[in-house]
Every structure is written in C-alpha cells, then in structure tokens.
Design a protein around this motif. Structure first.
Motif, PDB file in Angstrom:
ATOM      1  N   ASN A 296       4.441 -19.585  12.322  1.00 23.23           N
ATOM      2  CA  ASN A 296       4.463 -18.974  13.658  1.00 23.23           C
ATOM      3  C   ASN A 296       4.341 -17.453  13.618  1.00 23.23           C
ATOM      4  O   ASN A 296       4.525 -16.793  14.634  1.00 23.23           O
ATOM      5  CB  ASN A 296       5.764 -19.344  14.376  1.00 23.23           C
ATOM      6  CG  ASN A 296       5.939 -20.842  14.524  1.00 23.23           C
ATOM      7  OD1 ASN A 296       5.078 -21.510  15.080  1.00 23.23           O
ATOM      8  ND2 ASN A 296       7.050 -21.380  14.020  1.00 23.23           N
TER       9      ASN A 296
ATOM     10  N   GLU B 292       7.908 -22.170   6.922  1.00 26.93           N
ATOM     11  CA  GLU B 292       8.271 -22.359   8.330  1.00 26.93           C
ATOM     12  C   GLU B 292       8.087 -21.065   9.118  1.00 26.93           C
ATOM     13  O   GLU B 292       7.581 -21.068  10.248  1.00 26.93           O
ATOM     14  CB  GLU B 292       9.720 -22.830   8.427  1.00 26.93           C
ATOM     15  CG  GLU B 292      10.177 -23.108   9.847  1.00 26.93           C
ATOM     16  CD  GLU B 292      11.623 -23.590   9.913  1.00 26.93           C
ATOM     17  OE1 GLU B 292      12.109 -23.820  11.031  1.00 26.93           O
ATOM     18  OE2 GLU B 292      12.270 -23.720   8.847  1.00 26.93           O
ATOM     19  N   HIS B 293       8.478 -19.944   8.512  1.00 25.44           N
ATOM     20  CA  HIS B 293       8.282 -18.639   9.176  1.00 25.44           C
ATOM     21  C   HIS B 293       6.801 -18.342   9.360  1.00 25.44           C
ATOM     22  O   HIS B 293       6.369 -17.936  10.446  1.00 25.44           O
ATOM     23  CB  HIS B 293       8.941 -17.537   8.337  1.00 25.44           C
ATOM     24  CG  HIS B 293       8.507 -16.150   8.716  1.00 25.44           C
ATOM     25  ND1 HIS B 293       9.081 -15.439   9.743  1.00 25.44           N
ATOM     26  CD2 HIS B 293       7.523 -15.346   8.206  1.00 25.44           C
ATOM     27  CE1 HIS B 293       8.496 -14.266   9.851  1.00 25.44           C
ATOM     28  NE2 HIS B 293       7.542 -14.173   8.932  1.00 25.44           N
TER      29      HIS B 293
END
Length: 407
Positions: A186, A182-183
């Motif tokens: 982006n 998830e990090h």
C-alpha cells in the motif's frame, strides 16, 4: 551498600540460557552475506551490552561464494586455528547456485558438508550451531515451501539428530519480511522498504539487522533486560536484574539509583526507524520502569540529568519501556543509550581492524612487513576488546522523576 550487594548476587545467574558463554570465541562461518560483516556485528554488540561480564570474542569467517562443502578446505585455518569454541554455520544459497542447482545431487553435497562440519567440530571440541541461510527477496509464502527452505530444513534436522544446536534464520527473518511486504503493498514508490539490494540475494542494512535479530533469538537472547518498580508512597523499590537504592521523595518529586546487570541494545537515533520492522523493542530490549502511586499529573523522567521525555502518572504506573526513550529524537536518551552508541563505534573499529588483517594476510603475505604488522594488529585488537567491555559496563544511574514544567 549491603542491600545493594545482596541484590546483585541475586541477579548474577540471570540470562543463563544465552548460548554464548563466558570465555567463548565465536566464529561466524558462511558466505558473502556473512563476509559483509553486518549481522555478525549486531550479535557482538548485543553480547557486549547485555552480558558485559562475559568475556566473549568474535571472528568473521565468511567468504563470498562459499558452500557447506567448499568451506571444509578452510575450517582449520579460519576457525579451529583461531581458537574458536563456537561456530555458527550459515550456508545454502550458493550450495544450490541461487536456485540454478536446486537438485538432489547438490542437496546431498550440502547435507554431507553439514555432517562433516559437525564431525570435525566434535573432534576439536568446538560447539557447532547449524543455521539456515538468510532469506532471499522471494515472496515469503512461496519461499516457505521453496527448495532452499526445504533443503535447509533437512540440514537442521540432520544437525539435531547429531546433537548440534540449530537456528532457523530464514523463518526468523521471514517474520520481518512479511511486515515489509504488507507495508509495500500500500506504499508509494518513494516509501517502499527493502531488505535486499537489487540482486534479491544480498542484504541491505535492514536485512542484516533482521538476520542479527533472528540469530540472537535463536541463540536464546531473552526479551527482558531488567525492570525497576518504585512505590512513591512507601519510598521503596525493587528490581529484576537490577538493584535499586537511595529512593527519596520530596513533594511530588522522586529520586532513586538503578544499577543494572546488563544494558539494552541501541544503534543510534536513525535506526529507531528500523524498529517498525524488527521487533527489537519488545523482542530484545524490555528495559522497564514502573512507578506506583504517583500523584496525578505529567512528569519528566531524567537519568543522570538526561531527559527521557515526559509521561503521565498513569503510564508510569503501568510501566514504560525506556530502552530507547528520548526527549529529543536527534540525540540518545538515557546514558545506556549513549553507552550503546559508543560500543557500536568500537565494534565497528574492531571489525575494520580485523578486516584489515585479513586483507593483509591474503594479499600481501610476501611483504616483509606482514609479520610485525600482524603482531601490532593483534595488540590493537586486544586493546579494542578491552575498550568495548569498559564502555559497555553498567554504572549506577541516578533517576529523577519530577512534575513536567508547564509550557
């Protein structure tokens, strides 16, 4: 003193569910990921800090390229002959050839190997703990339904049916992996986080910490280390898994002594950055302090003269996790943090000595100096183990909470 002794007696049975018992010798059986000696040291370090009164020893029995079937050739030499009472078993990746042999034939070999390991452990009165292997760099949602997870799920089910303990390392590690993915979705290229080296199989430092964390949770490691609650107005304190004594107040300043049953796990200042991904703080390291009824204001917290930083009376009343709290990010916070740093170095030293012994036996067994050298190494191992336990032993910490100086 009598009150202090009573408090310690009340906490002596705490953490009874952790799988590693007093007197155990734990062998980590696995492939190159185990042989890399990363997650194994996390488990050793944790056990020393949290259970310093338990005499547990550790053996790394990992060999690169190994499988659940191939390891049977060396079970006696690498596990049973070394006095293991517990063996953790983490195979699967090589059993299906990194996915190139993901078929029924190799699955059967894997399951037969797991069954035989359990049977041989029972014959030797050794407790087997069957684990799924480490995650690969495959996308988590895909890997969750992939052949490796499915095959090792069958292995875990088989182990349970035979009465063995199990730990699903893959799903435990995948929780960390999802946060990383998830990090990265982006993040810029220079801020990408990895759990594996370039091959997508072998683990880097973060991956090994995540595997150690998953192993510890699977072994029953609790979230709470200990908690202390002090009432400023009544000058009374109580503790869970710790004893509180000598509570004193003067003006707005509070002092007391805390003696813990076990201590939190810390790896040093820079590894705090890994806590974004691996939930050590809340998952293993809840070492809390609450102070009720302090006058309003900002306070500095010190333990044995070491500053943990500042906090408001309101935050102290709610309770703080001080396990890794520090007034200066470049240095350890409380003395327990510094102790953990010392223990980590001793764990690394014992591990290096153990690896030296393995290389000596494997590559130089015809040398006439092997036998006396090995005997000397064994003596040094015993010395290092005693040093580890001494360094991890809790001692009374003197706390001082006083109004913070005005800038």
């Amino acid at each position: 003193m009598k009150k202090l002794l009573i408090s310690l007696c009340l906490i002596s049975s705490a953490h009874a569910d952790f799988a590693l018992r007093d007197g155990d010798t734990v062998a980590f059986l696995g492939d190159s990921i185990t042989a890399a000696r990363g997650y194994t040291k996390v488990v050793e370090h944790y056990t020393l800090m949290r259970y310093p009164d338990r005499k547990v020893r550790f053996i790394n029995a990992g060999v690169g390229g190994d499988t659940a079937t191939k390891c049977l050739e060396r079970l006696e030499k690498d596990v049973f002959a070394k006095g293991a009472t517990v063996v953790t078993v983490a195979f699967g990746i090589n059993d299906i050839g990194w996915g190139t042999k993901a078929d029924d034939e190799h699955k059967k070999l894997y399951l037969d190997g797991i069954r035989t390991i359990i049977e041989r452990c029972r014959e030797k009165k050794v407790r087997p703990i069957i684990c799924s292997p480490a995650i690969t760099a495959e996308v988590p949602d895909t890997a969750e339904k992939g052949y490796l997870q499915t095959m090792t799920d069958e292995g875990l089910a088989l182990a349970k049916s035979l009465g063995a303990e199990t730990v699903d390392l893959q799903r435990g590690m995948r929780e960390v992996q999802r946060r990383v993915v998830e990090h990265n979705a982006n993040a810029k290229d220079d801020d990408q986080v990895r759990m594996h080296v370039k091959d997508g199989i072998h683990l880097d430092d973060l991956g090994q910490i995540a595997m150690g964390y998953a192993m510890l949770k699977g072994l029953g490691a609790p979230e709470d280390v200990s908690s202390a609650t002090i009432d400023f107005e009544s000058s009374k304190g109580e503790g869970e898994n710790c004893a509180i004594s000598d509570v004193k107040t003067a003006g707005k300043e509070l002092q007391f002594t805390r003696l813990d049953r076990g201590l939190p796990l810390n790896f040093g200042p820079f590894t705090l950055l890994q806590y974004r991904w691996v939930s050590l703080t809340d998952g293993l390291n809840r070492y809390t302090l609450s102070v009720k009824n302090l006058p309003e204001g900002e306070y500095e917290i010190l333990a044995n003269g070491r500053s943990l930083g500042k906090s408001s009376a309101e935050s102290l009343a709610k309770g703080l996790n001080i396990a890794s709290m520090t007034g200066n990010g470049w240095y350890p916070g409380g003395p327990w943090d510094a102790q953990s740093g010392v223990v980590k170095e001793l764990v690394d030293a014992r591990d290096k000595l153990s690896e030296s012994e393995r290389l000596q036996v494997m590559n130089l067994e015809q040398d006439g100096q092997v036998d006396p050298l090995i005997r000397e190494m064994h003596e040094q191992q015993d010395t290092l183990v005693e040093l580890q336990r001494h360094a991890a032993k809790p001692v009374p910490y003197h706390f001082s909470i006083k109004p913070a100086a005005t800038p």
